[in-house]
Design a protein around this motif. Structure first.
Motif, mmCIF file in Angstrom:
data_model
loop_
_atom_site.group_PDB
_atom_site.id
_atom_site.type_symbol
_atom_site.label_atom_id
_atom_site.label_comp_id
_atom_site.label_asym_id
_atom_site.label_seq_id
_atom_site.Cartn_x
_atom_site.Cartn_y
_atom_site.Cartn_z
ATOM 1 N N GLY A 165 0.812 -1.205 0.000
ATOM 2 C CA GLY A 165 0.000 0.000 0.000
ATOM 3 C C GLY A 165 0.852 1.264 0.000
ATOM 4 O O GLY A 165 0.578 2.204 -0.744
ATOM 5 N N PHE A 166 1.901 1.273 0.816
ATOM 6 C CA PHE A 166 2.802 2.429 0.832
ATOM 7 C C PHE A 166 3.535 2.578 -0.497
ATOM 8 O O PHE A 166 3.720 3.685 -0.989
ATOM 9 N N ALA A 167 3.955 1.462 -1.088
ATOM 10 C CA ALA A 167 4.661 1.524 -2.377
ATOM 11 C C ALA A 167 3.739 2.072 -3.460
ATOM 12 O O ALA A 167 4.134 2.945 -4.246
ATOM 13 N N LEU A 168 2.522 1.583 -3.513
ATOM 14 C CA LEU A 168 1.571 2.077 -4.509
ATOM 15 C C LEU A 168 1.220 3.546 -4.266
ATOM 16 O O LEU A 168 1.062 4.318 -5.211
ATOM 17 N N GLY A 169 1.100 3.925 -3.016
ATOM 18 C CA GLY A 169 0.828 5.322 -2.687
ATOM 19 C C GLY A 169 1.962 6.238 -3.131
ATOM 20 O O GLY A 169 1.730 7.334 -3.648
ATOM 21 N N SER A 170 3.194 5.788 -2.952
ATOM 22 C CA SER A 170 4.346 6.573 -3.379
ATOM 23 C C SER A 170 4.378 6.716 -4.894
ATOM 24 O O SER A 170 4.634 7.809 -5.414
ATOM 25 N N ILE A 171 4.103 5.651 -5.608
ATOM 26 C CA ILE A 171 4.065 5.707 -7.071
ATOM 27 C C ILE A 171 2.962 6.639 -7.535
ATOM 28 O O ILE A 171 3.154 7.460 -8.433
ATOM 29 N N ARG A 172 1.820 6.538 -6.908
ATOM 30 C CA ARG A 172 0.681 7.393 -7.281
ATOM 31 C C ARG A 172 1.006 8.868 -7.044
ATOM 32 O O ARG A 172 0.701 9.735 -7.864
ATOM 33 N N LYS A 173 1.635 9.157 -5.901
ATOM 34 C CA LYS A 173 1.997 10.534 -5.574
ATOM 35 C C LYS A 173 3.003 11.082 -6.590
ATOM 36 O O LYS A 173 2.890 12.216 -7.040
ATOM 37 N N ARG A 197 2.601 14.265 -9.402
ATOM 38 C CA ARG A 197 3.564 15.350 -9.508
ATOM 39 C C ARG A 197 4.132 15.469 -10.919
ATOM 40 O O ARG A 197 4.834 16.413 -11.229
ATOM 41 N N GLY A 198 3.894 14.474 -11.737
ATOM 42 C CA GLY A 198 4.411 14.493 -13.097
ATOM 43 C C GLY A 198 5.695 13.712 -13.274
ATOM 44 O O GLY A 198 6.308 13.744 -14.319
ATOM 45 N N ASN A 199 6.122 13.001 -12.241
ATOM 46 C CA ASN A 199 7.327 12.178 -12.322
ATOM 47 C C ASN A 199 6.943 10.797 -12.831
ATOM 48 O O ASN A 199 6.368 10.011 -12.111
ATOM 49 N N SER A 200 7.295 10.514 -14.077
ATOM 50 C CA SER A 200 6.913 9.213 -14.615
ATOM 51 C C SER A 200 7.930 8.139 -14.280
ATOM 52 O O SER A 200 7.599 6.960 -14.269
ATOM 53 N N CYS A 201 9.166 8.527 -14.034
ATOM 54 C CA CYS A 201 10.221 7.563 -13.709
ATOM 55 C C CYS A 201 10.431 7.566 -12.197
ATOM 56 O O CYS A 201 11.157 8.415 -11.673
#
Length: 56
Positions: free
Chosen positions: A15-23, A27-31
């Motif tokens: 959940g934390f990993a997915l939340g970090s990716i989503r955040k 922000r516009g960071n695709s990588c």
């Protein structure tokens, strides 16, 4: 009981990993994890940096 605790900890970690990716995506960071992600305009700088690092 130990199995339940392990499963709960894994669910929390995912959940934390997915939340970090989503955040990062908001922000516009695709990588994710790329040091150039915030300033990347073509979204290919990360791929070029990785290719250069593999050659060295």
């Amino acid at each position: 009981m130990a199995d339940v605790v392990i499963i709960v900890l894994l669910v929390i970690a995912v959940g934390f990993a997915l939340g970090s990716i989503r955040k990062n995506r908001k922000r516009g960071n695709s990588c994710t994890g790329c040091p150039h992600a915030a300033s990347c305009t073509k979204r290919t700088d990360c791929q070029q940096d990785n290719a250069n690092n593999e050659k060295s």
